[in-house]
Design a protein around this motif. Structure first.
Motif, short mmCIF file in Angstrom:
data_model
loop_
_atom_site.label_atom_id
_atom_site.label_comp_id
_atom_site.label_asym_id
_atom_site.label_seq_id
_atom_site.Cartn_x
_atom_site.Cartn_y
_atom_site.Cartn_z
N LEU A 131 20.45 4.72 -10.73
CA LEU A 131 20.50 6.09 -10.21
C LEU A 131 20.00 7.08 -11.25
O LEU A 131 19.22 8.00 -10.92
CB LEU A 131 21.94 6.43 -9.80
N ALA A 132 20.41 6.90 -12.50
CA ALA A 132 19.98 7.81 -13.56
C ALA A 132 18.47 7.71 -13.81
O ALA A 132 17.78 8.72 -13.95
CB ALA A 132 20.75 7.51 -14.84
N VAL A 133 17.95 6.49 -13.84
CA VAL A 133 16.52 6.29 -14.11
C VAL A 133 15.67 6.87 -12.99
O VAL A 133 14.70 7.61 -13.24
CB VAL A 133 16.22 4.79 -14.32
N THR A 134 16.01 6.54 -11.75
CA THR A 134 15.20 7.03 -10.62
C THR A 134 15.27 8.54 -10.49
O THR A 134 14.27 9.20 -10.17
CB THR A 134 15.67 6.38 -9.31
N THR A 135 16.45 9.13 -10.73
CA THR A 135 16.59 10.58 -10.64
C THR A 135 15.77 11.28 -11.73
O THR A 135 15.07 12.28 -11.47
CB THR A 135 18.07 10.99 -10.74
N ALA A 136 15.84 10.73 -12.96
CA ALA A 136 15.11 11.35 -14.06
C ALA A 136 13.60 11.24 -13.85
O ALA A 136 12.85 12.23 -13.99
CB ALA A 136 15.52 10.69 -15.38
N LEU A 147 7.75 12.35 0.40
CA LEU A 147 7.87 10.90 0.26
C LEU A 147 8.15 10.49 -1.19
O LEU A 147 8.63 9.38 -1.45
CB LEU A 147 6.59 10.22 0.74
N ALA A 148 7.92 11.40 -2.13
CA ALA A 148 8.20 11.10 -3.54
C ALA A 148 9.70 10.89 -3.78
O ALA A 148 10.10 10.33 -4.80
CB ALA A 148 7.68 12.22 -4.43
N ALA A 149 10.52 11.36 -2.84
CA ALA A 149 11.97 11.21 -2.99
C ALA A 149 12.47 9.83 -2.59
O ALA A 149 13.67 9.54 -2.72
CB ALA A 149 12.69 12.26 -2.15
N LEU A 150 11.59 8.93 -2.13
CA LEU A 150 12.03 7.64 -1.61
C LEU A 150 12.79 6.79 -2.64
O LEU A 150 13.86 6.24 -2.32
CB LEU A 150 10.82 6.87 -1.07
N PRO A 151 12.32 6.64 -3.89
CA PRO A 151 13.10 5.85 -4.86
C PRO A 151 14.48 6.45 -5.12
O PRO A 151 15.47 5.71 -5.24
CB PRO A 151 12.23 5.87 -6.12
N SER A 199 21.63 13.70 -6.14
CA SER A 199 20.92 14.34 -5.03
C SER A 199 20.71 15.82 -5.31
O SER A 199 19.61 16.36 -5.10
CB SER A 199 21.72 14.15 -3.73
N GLY A 200 21.76 16.48 -5.79
CA GLY A 200 21.63 17.91 -6.11
C GLY A 200 20.63 18.17 -7.22
O GLY A 200 19.85 19.14 -7.16
N LEU A 201 20.60 17.32 -8.24
CA LEU A 201 19.66 17.50 -9.34
C LEU A 201 18.22 17.34 -8.87
O LEU A 201 17.34 18.15 -9.22
CB LEU A 201 19.97 16.47 -10.45
N PHE A 202 17.97 16.33 -8.06
CA PHE A 202 16.60 16.12 -7.57
C PHE A 202 16.18 17.27 -6.64
O PHE A 202 15.04 17.74 -6.71
CB PHE A 202 16.52 14.78 -6.83
N LEU A 203 17.08 17.72 -5.79
CA LEU A 203 16.75 18.84 -4.90
C LEU A 203 16.48 20.12 -5.69
O LEU A 203 15.59 20.91 -5.32
CB LEU A 203 17.90 19.07 -3.91
N ALA A 204 17.21 20.31 -6.78
CA ALA A 204 16.96 21.49 -7.63
C ALA A 204 15.56 21.42 -8.23
O ALA A 204 14.85 22.43 -8.30
CB ALA A 204 18.01 21.56 -8.73
N ALA A 205 15.15 20.23 -8.67
CA ALA A 205 13.80 20.07 -9.20
C ALA A 205 12.76 20.33 -8.11
O ALA A 205 11.70 20.93 -8.36
CB ALA A 205 13.63 18.68 -9.79
N TYR A 206 13.06 19.90 -6.89
CA TYR A 206 12.12 20.09 -5.79
C TYR A 206 12.02 21.57 -5.40
O TYR A 206 10.94 22.07 -5.04
CB TYR A 206 12.55 19.26 -4.58
N VAL A 207 13.14 22.30 -5.47
CA VAL A 207 13.13 23.73 -5.15
C VAL A 207 12.20 24.49 -6.09
O VAL A 207 11.49 25.43 -5.69
CB VAL A 207 14.56 24.29 -5.20
N ALA A 208 12.22 24.06 -7.35
CA ALA A 208 11.41 24.77 -8.35
C ALA A 208 9.93 24.59 -8.15
O ALA A 208 9.12 25.31 -8.77
CB ALA A 208 11.80 24.28 -9.75
N THR A 209 9.49 23.67 -7.28
CA THR A 209 8.06 23.41 -7.11
C THR A 209 7.48 24.10 -5.88
O THR A 209 6.28 24.03 -5.64
CB THR A 209 7.82 21.90 -6.97
#
Length: 370
Positions: free
Chosen positions: A63-68, A82-86, A107-117
């Motif tokens: 989880l840590a590796v895929t999120t990072a 689709l980049a969120a699949l892993p 999930s929240g960390l990845f969504l925060a990164a996605y919001v910034a884009t």
């Protein structure tokens, strides 16, 4: 059994590797249509996808590796959803393993990164809402899968317990029926043998009183009648109670007194056992020593009682004349031994040893001991 387990582990590893490959191919293929994708983006995608192959052993690390790697890829390349699949796969497996808090945080960390884009507010809301729904589904399905697996394990355990209970009831009914038959035979035979013995005794007494020579056949009848009466009484006494009449150490002392070379070893944390386990241990050692005395010849016998955390292991080995090429026919002793062990949910192995002699190994599990 070990080969079957090894095959299962191999199939699981192949399935995990196939999952990682499929996810990686989907993500990399989608990114290939984007002309702005750099080499570092491909490296991040491959690392995140490859980590999924190890989710069974280390779900939090995956989880840590895929999120990072997923967050870094999103921030650098601004890809599609689709980049969120892993990361979705890692969130699902972490939730399934019981780490729903960490899954939600990732999930929240990845969504925060996605919001910034997001280039526009509308696009940010649309994509983030869509991904939030996906991640919520991943967490929920992971929890549902975990609960379903727990339910299946409980169902299997209840089925095994029901089967063991049925076996115990069948053995108990069979024992009661054998006891009833034995007692009826005892009652009928005792009367007849008593009359024969009494008449033979009277005939012997009268012959001696008249000064006549007592026929040897008459003496044999009198002696055989007395021996039969003693055997019947001993048999009924055994059938009336199944309680052990001593300890394995006392059995060893009796066997040594009878001329059998016996050694007793106790390992582990020796502790008092429940009545059923203690009775089974005594009878197994008793029967094994009886068989060794009858069939092993001038052999040495080694008894080992291992008190482990998972239960009790009883092993009786002798170096007698038994050989794997000529296995003995199981008699009442081995059959009764197997019934006792099976009724407690244990396992029994009784067979000639490869190096010569005979070996009896009984394992009584912790559930039975409790």
């Amino acid at each position: 059994m070990s080969g079957h387990m090894a095959g299962t582990v191999t199939r699981r590893r192949l399935a995990d590797a196939a999952l990682a490959v499929v996810v990686g191919v989907l993500v990399v293929t989608t990114a290939a249509f984007d002309g702005d994708t750099k080499a570092v983006d491909y490296v991040l995608m491959v690392l995140g996808s490859a980590a999924l192959a190890f989710y069974r052993g280390a779900p939090l690390v995956v989880l840590a590796v895929t999120t990072a790697t997923g967050a870094a890829y999103v921030l650098h390349a601004h890809p599609g959803t689709l980049a969120a699949l892993p990361v979705l796969g890692a969130v699902h497996t972490a939730s399934r393993a019981g780490h729903r808090g960490w899954a939600a945080a990732a999930s929240g960390l990845f969504l925060a990164a996605y919001v910034a884009t997001g280039p526009t507010a509308q696009e940010v809301v649309e994509k983030t809402t869509l991904l939030a729904g996906w991640f919520l589904c991943a967490v929920v399905t992971g929890l549902a899968d975990r609960n379903w697996q727990a339910y299946l394990r409980q169902t299997e355990q209840r089925a095994l317990e029901a089967e063991r209970t049925r076996e115990e009831a069948a053995l108990r009914r069979a024992g009661e029926e054998r006891l009833r038959i034995a007692r009826e035979l005892h009652d009928s035979l005792t009367h007849s043998i008593s009359i024969v013995k009494l008449q033979a005794g009277v005939a012997v007494h009268l012959a001696r009183k008249r000064g006549e020579e007592v026929p040897p056949a008459l003496l044999a009848i009198q002696e055989a009648g007395g021996e039969a009466m003693r055997e019947l009484r001993a048999t009924l006494e055994v059938l009336r109670t199944d309680e052990p009449t001593g300890t394995p150490a006392q059995l060893v002392e009796r066997a040594r007194a009878a001329g059998l070379a016996v050694e007793l070893t106790v390992t582990g944390d020796e502790r008092p056992l429940p009545e059923t386990v203690d009775r089974a241990m005594y009878r197994i050692v008793q029967e094994a020593l009886t068989n060794a005395a009858r069939h092993a010849g001038p052999a040495k016998v080694h008894i080992q009682l291992d008190y482990g955390e998972g239960g009790l292991t009883i092993r009786v080995d002798d170096d007698g004349s038994a050989a794997p090429t000529c296995p003995p026919t199981p008699g009442n002793g081995l059959t009764g031994m197997r019934e006792r062990v099976t009724a407690l949910g244990g396992t029994l192995h009784a067979a000639p040893r490869a190096e010569g002699g005979f070996s009896v190994r009984a394992e009584l599990p912790g559930e039975a001991a409790r």
